[in-house]
Design an enzyme around this catalytic site. Sequence first.
Site, PDB file in Angstrom:
ATOM      1  CB  SER A   1      -0.739  -2.414   5.734  1.00 28.78           C
ATOM      2  OG  SER A   1      -1.291  -1.195   5.286  1.00 28.78           O
TER       3      SER A   1
ATOM      4  CB  THR B   1       1.067  -2.292  -0.712  1.00 28.91           C
ATOM      5  OG1 THR B   1       1.393  -3.594  -0.303  1.00 28.91           O
ATOM      6  CG2 THR B   1       2.214  -1.618  -1.392  1.00 28.91           C
TER       7      THR B   1
ATOM      8  CB  THR C   1       4.035  -3.040   1.869  1.00 27.88           C
ATOM      9  OG1 THR C   1       2.963  -3.668   2.560  1.00 27.88           O
ATOM     10  CG2 THR C   1       4.998  -4.099   1.441  1.00 27.88           C
TER      11      THR C   1
ATOM     12  NE  ARG D   1       4.616 -12.314   1.767  1.00 28.91           N
ATOM     13  CZ  ARG D   1       4.001 -11.219   1.349  1.00 28.91           C
ATOM     14  NH1 ARG D   1       4.328 -10.044   1.856  1.00 28.91           N
ATOM     15  NH2 ARG D   1       3.058 -11.264   0.445  1.00 28.91           N
TER      16      ARG D   1
ATOM     17  CB  THR E   1      -2.317  -2.708  -3.203  1.00 31.94           C
ATOM     18  OG1 THR E   1      -2.644  -3.048  -1.851  1.00 31.94           O
ATOM     19  CG2 THR E   1      -3.592  -2.371  -3.941  1.00 31.94           C
ATOM     20  N   GLY E   2      -2.193  -5.870  -2.652  1.00 30.71           N
ATOM     21  CA  GLY E   2      -2.895  -7.141  -2.510  1.00 30.71           C
ATOM     22  C   GLY E   2      -1.933  -8.288  -2.328  1.00 30.71           C
TER      23      GLY E   2
END
Length: 318
Positions: free
Chosen positions: A80, A180, A198, A208, A231-232
């Site tokens: 990631s 991330t 990330t 994106r 993160t997320g």
Amino acid sequence: MGMKRRDFIKTTAIGLAAPTTIFGGSKLKTNKNDPIILSTWDHGLPANDAGLISLQNGGNAMDAAEAGARIPEGDPKSTSVGFGGLPDEQGNVTLDACVMDSTGNAGSVAFIQNIKHPVSVARKVMEDTKHVMLVGEGARQFAVSQGFEEIDLLTNESKAAWEKWKKKRRKMTPHETHDTIAVLAQDNKGDLAGACTTSGWAYKMHGRVGDSPIIGAGLFVDNEVGCAGGTGLGEEVIKTAGSFLVVELMRQGYDPTKACEEALNRVIKKHNGNPDFQIAYIAIRKDGKIGSACIKWSFEYALARGEQNKLHKIKGLL
Ligand code: GLY
């Protein structure tokens, strides 16, 4: 309906009177001589080690955060982040990263391709240009002009995973791909800095960009108060200016974990109490207190302090 002038004056007066900052009264001492490195997920452990080595070699908080973030960027097993990161739906690995230092300076690159260490390019943007953010082809050209090597970021493994995904095109969410790395550091002068990097949401739309290169979303540092990283699901972090919010809540007196929780509660409320995605924050307050929270499931952060570098698991708020 317009606001009457008298109402406006009242509102303003209340607004001014409201939050007293803990730091205005200097109730908290700056943490010195006890450097801290705090990173997201288990790839934070080797990142923290690299950050500690940087500090031992005389580096400052910014050097440590950058050194830490470079570890998963260069590790093909971190799918990631950086080299080996899962590509977008068209098979392109596109990377986002940013840095912010103790002076409030910031640098960022988004949608950069074919460069292994976007976090270091972000630092170059901060230090060697008049800008904060470069994107896409311009960011790549800048990186090459600064001597960064061009490489193919798609590994055999990430290509195979993408080809498998393409057969069914299942919708992926970032928590499925481990996500991330945000690295927050406080050096032995008590100065704060952070880095975030990330490859973003696996199999995302081409073009994106997530929260990680957005100052105030994926990362924010205020050397008087504290720093935070996220993160997320980046889209939701951007919409709530997440890391900035965590730092501002600490300024208002929230404990670092409570600040992370309150920032997440705003997201949870917007999603009627039941979001189907993950966000986690980590934070360091100026006095050295750290905090973290996540929306659901669980989350791990790596904390290096003194001689110890350990992974800590927390449960979600929901
Ligand atoms: N948090 C990483 C991303 O959404 O791109």
